[in-house]
Every structure is written in C-alpha cells, then in structure tokens.
Design a protein around this motif. Structure first.
Motif: not given
Length: 533
Positions: A142-170
């Motif tokens: 996780k420490f090694l992967l942590a430096f890719t986080g900002d890049w992922v948020t720029r590449v993927l739309p908000r629906a993909a980021l929030l929708g995946s956790i909404a599915g887990i939540a529901l």
C-alpha cells in the motif's frame, strides 16, 4: 460554510457532534472485531487467548495511530482554510478484507497447522505470525501504491470513484448488518428506527444527551431485557464472564517467522492491499465532494503506515479510511471523534476493554449504525455525481451483489464445499455454471465496479475511444485475475497456467471485454465520419 474570523479563538477539540461520530466509529470497529473473534473462535476453534491477548492489541494499535494522524490532518486543514466545519477522515478496520483474512487466510492456516500435527496453541501462534506478516506485506504494498492516488482521481470520473463505494455500502454495509440486526428483530429494528429518527429525520430525544449513544444504550438494554424475560430472539444467552487482561502490543519480530508462510497467500494478499488503495482513493474523493479537500496521497500513506504498525505489533486486520466521512459530517462530527475513537480502541485493546465489549455488545444493536452509514454513502454518491452518469453508477453496484452472494454461497453452513464445487463446475448446456459466474464476477468487485462505471460514463459522454480503452484495460486485468479471478481464493494467476473450466472462464470474460472494446472503437469511427460536412 462556517469560518473563523481573523484573530478568533483557537479551534475547539470537541463539539457535541463528535460524541455521535465517536460512538458510530467505535461501533464500526467493534463490529468487525466481533466478527473476527466469532469466525476464528466460533468457526475454526481458535484459542481465545491468542485472539484477545495477541491479535487484538496490535490490531487496535493500528486504529489508534491512523486516527491520531487523521485528527492532526483535519486540524491542519481547518487552520489552513479558516473553516470550523472540517470533519476528519474516519479510520478503522476494513470489513471485506478482515472477513477475507479470517475466513481465507487465518482460519485455513490454523486448520492446516493442526492437520500437520501441531497442537491448537502452537498452530494458533504460527497462524498469528502469518497474520502479522500478511499485514506487513500489505502495508509495504500500500505504501508503494500510495503515490498513484492523485493520478487515479484525475483519470477516473467521480461516478466511478463514488459509485464503487456506494455499491459496497448498499450491498455489503447495508444488507449484511441489516440481516444481523434482524436476527434479534425487536432490539435490532427498534435501534435502527431510532437511529434513522435521530440522524436522518433530525428528531430529538427527551433527554439532553447525544442521540446516538442514547439509542445504543436503549437498544442494548432492550436486547438483554427481552432475553432475560424469555421474550427475545431464540437462542438468547448471556456471554460468559469476562476478565480484563491487559496486553501491550510491543513490536516484535514474529512477522519474520511468518513471512515464508505468506508466499502461497500472495495472490490473495496483494489484491487485498490494492483494493484498500482503490478504496482510499474513493473515500478521498467522497470527502472532497463533501467539502473537505484532503491530499489523496497523505490519506493513503497514513493507512499504509497504520497497517505496518499493526503488523509489526501483532495485528492481523488492516486499517483503512472509512467510506462514511460525509455521514460523520452530517452527524455534526469534526475532528474530536477520531481522536476519541483512536484512544478508545487503541488503549481499550491494550487494557482488555475492547475484548470485553466485543463479547458483551450484541451485534443486533451494533449493526444498525452501519446500515445508516450505508444509506448516507449511497445518497451522497447520487447527489455528488452528474445526473447523466447515474445509470453508469447503478451498473457498478452489481459486482458487489455478486461478491455478497459468493460470500454467502461459500459459507459451509449454506452449501457444503463438495456441493458448491459440484454446482460451480457442472455444465448444463446453457453456458458457464451459474455459481462459477457469480464467484468470478465478485472477485475484484471494487475495481470491476470502477471500470464498468467509467466505461459507461465515457459512452454517455460520447467518448467511445476512451470507453474502448477502459474495456481493454479490463480485458488485461481479467487475464491475470486482478478482476474476475478464477483462483479458488480470488487471487492473481497467470493465464497460461490455467486449464479446463478455469481457462475457459478466464478467456471468455477477457474476450467479452475485448470484443466490446473493438465494436466501440469502430462505432467511434462511424460517428466521426457522420460528423464531417
């Protein structure tokens, strides 16, 4: 938005909403610890002293470290922005991977040790060392992967980021705890209803006390009162007497002895770590949508550090930022609740208080707070996502449903392993076996949900080439088991080492993505030609 005027008084450490948030976050962590204990002790026959005296203190220490850092980050953000309504990111034990560690790693390892001739105590110690080593491996990853986080948020739309956790939540955070609550219907449903009255309807209770703790006190009293009166759910019994036994989580080198044993589990542990990084990215976006702009990299580095600390000190369940930050903000919590939670879980885990509570607090009363958090997360996902992407987000819920089914259908209490294997491998002339499809769809469900949502959102936005590229990535991920793994435990695999039905499923799923990608690429050319004068 509340702000402080220049020269105003320093930030308060606690506001009234922090006590609601504290109770909710503590309950989340206690619920997961309760499951770990129930699975290891109840299902696999683990010695209770190893769970409570060796595993829990280090696990709780990771929660303490992570919440202290998130508290400091919230105070720093509040000072920098001049706002008083900044809410800290909640951190706790991750439910899906804690379930996976208990059922797929620790429990089977313990049984294997006993089958190899070790007595129960020796097998439990070896399993504990495997758990420590697993956390260290996942923490480094996780420490090694942590430096890719900002890049992922720029590449993927908000629906993909929030929708995946909404599915887990529901599906996972909503349905599973709801079922647990309704196993004792009167106490569980009344607790849930009162929580919704206090937190959703903003109703007031007669006493001038924080609503959430008061509801839980009432629910617990109702559960035990009905049970003692013979009116509770069938099978009610008081927990055995508990003796507090302090145990300090000193750093030790036991994880080194457990490292060789992690090798067979790496195909499972690495996706576990990857899923937590993806989840950390998603919750950072969720907090940003709620108004608190935390650095994604700092959020991820904190969860990596707290996981490593837990592993070095005897923990067996990884920590993660929780997906309910907006829910805690709506409770009125700021940054005092994470400080209180860290101290309570961390110190309570060392002093034996947490072990006692895990055995005495009824799950039927603990579970409703998670149901509320699930409702709030799903609601926020729709509110913070462009309306036209709603259908894409709903599609992303479905892999979570498959994961939920695979958990339940894989439970020996539901279907025997022999019967499950028979149903999952028998062809009926109508395509792939249904159980095999459910299992394959559920493996890597968070990443699958993100890719599906991102692809459909790109289609909606008329960016067909982008959608095709996302589908090609999904095809590559499928080949190696990052998503749709055909490994029995959901781990990574090499496509050329597969055979039989596993190879067929792997190639069929990968080809499905590739064919659709090719068709969308062709359709994108057609659209461009039609647009020419």
């Amino acid at each position: 938005m509340a702000t402080r005027a220049s020269g105003a008084a320093p930030q308060r450490w606690f506001v009234s909403g922090d006590f609601n948030g504290f109770f909710g976050l503590v309950v989340d962590n206690l619920t997961i610890l309760s499951f770990i204990a129930a699975a290891l002790i109840g299902i696999f026959g683990f010695p209770a002293d190893v769970v409570f005296q060796r595993m829990f203190p280090g696990t709780a220490l990771g929660v303490l470290i992570g919440n202290l850092i998130y508290t400091a980050m919230a105070r720093r953000l509040a000072a920098r922005s001049g706002r008083e309504d900044v809410t800290a990111m909640p951190l706790g034990l991750d439910a899906p991977t804690s379930i996976g560690m208990a059922l797929l790693v620790l429990g089977p390892s313990f049984l294997a040790g006993k089958a190899a001739g070790l007595d129960a105590q020796a097998a439990a110690i070896a399993t504990w060392q495997l758990g420590m080593a697993s956390l260290v491996v996942m923490g480094v990853w996780k420490f090694l992967l942590a430096f890719t986080g900002d890049w992922v948020t720029r590449v993927l739309p908000r629906a993909a980021l929030l929708g995946s956790i909404a599915g887990i939540a529901l599906v996972l955070m909503g349905l599973f705890p709801l079922i647990e609550a309704l196993r004792a219907p009167v106490a569980g449903f009344v607790t849930l209803g009162l929580l919704l009255y206090v937190l959703v309807a903003k109703g007031r209770l007669p006493l001038r006390l924080p609503g959430v703790p008061l509801v839980f006190l009432f629910g617990t009293a109702l559960y035990y009162g009905l049970g003692l009166a013979g009116l509770g759910a069938p099978g009610f019994q008081l927990p055995a007497a508990v003796h507090w036994q302090p145990a300090l989580p000193w750093p030790n080198l036991g994880f080194i002895d457990g490292l060789p044993a992690t090798l067979p589990y790496l195909p499972l542990l690495l996706p576990f770590g990857l899923l937590m990084v993806v989840g950390g990215i998603n919750v950072s976006e969720s907090a940003r949508a709620a108004g608190d702009d935390y650095s994604t990299r700092d959020i991820l580095l904190t969860e990596a550090l707290s996981t490593l600390v837990a592993g070095f000190c005897g923990g067996v369940a990884q920590t993660t930022p929780y997906i309910g930050q907006p829910a805690y903000k709506h409770m009125g919590a700021r940054h005092g609740y994470t400080l209180l939670t860290g101290l309570f879980i961390g110190l309570g885990g060392m002093l034996g208080v947490v072990s006692s509570l895990v055995q005495w607090l009824p799950l039927a009363v603990l579970a409703p707070i998670i149901v509320y958090v699930a409702i709030d997360i799903t609601t926020q996902a729709f509110e913070a996502t462009p309306r036209q992407h709603a259908a894409a987000m709903v599609l992303g819920f479905l892999p979570s449903v498959a994961y939920m089914l695979s958990i339940k259908l894989g439970n020996p209490a539901w279907i025997s392993p022999e019967k499950f294997n028979e149903l999952a491998t028998t062809l009926d002339g109508h395509g792939l076996p249904e159980l095999a499809v459910i299992k394959t769809l559920g493996n890597g469900f968070i990443i699958t949900a993100m890719l599906w949502t991102a692809a459909v959102a790109a289609m909606i936005d008329a960016r067909l080439r982008r959608a095709a590229l996302i589908l090609l990535v999904a095809a590559g991920f499928t080949l190696f088991g990052v998503i749709h793994s055909v490994d029995a435990r959901g781990g990574l695999h090499l496509p050329w080492q597969l055979s039989g039905l596993a190879q067929t499923i792997n190639l069929q799923f990968s080809a499905a993505y590739a064919v659709l990608a090719a068709l969308l690429a062709l359709l994108s050319l057609q659209r461009q030609e039609a647009a020419r004068p």
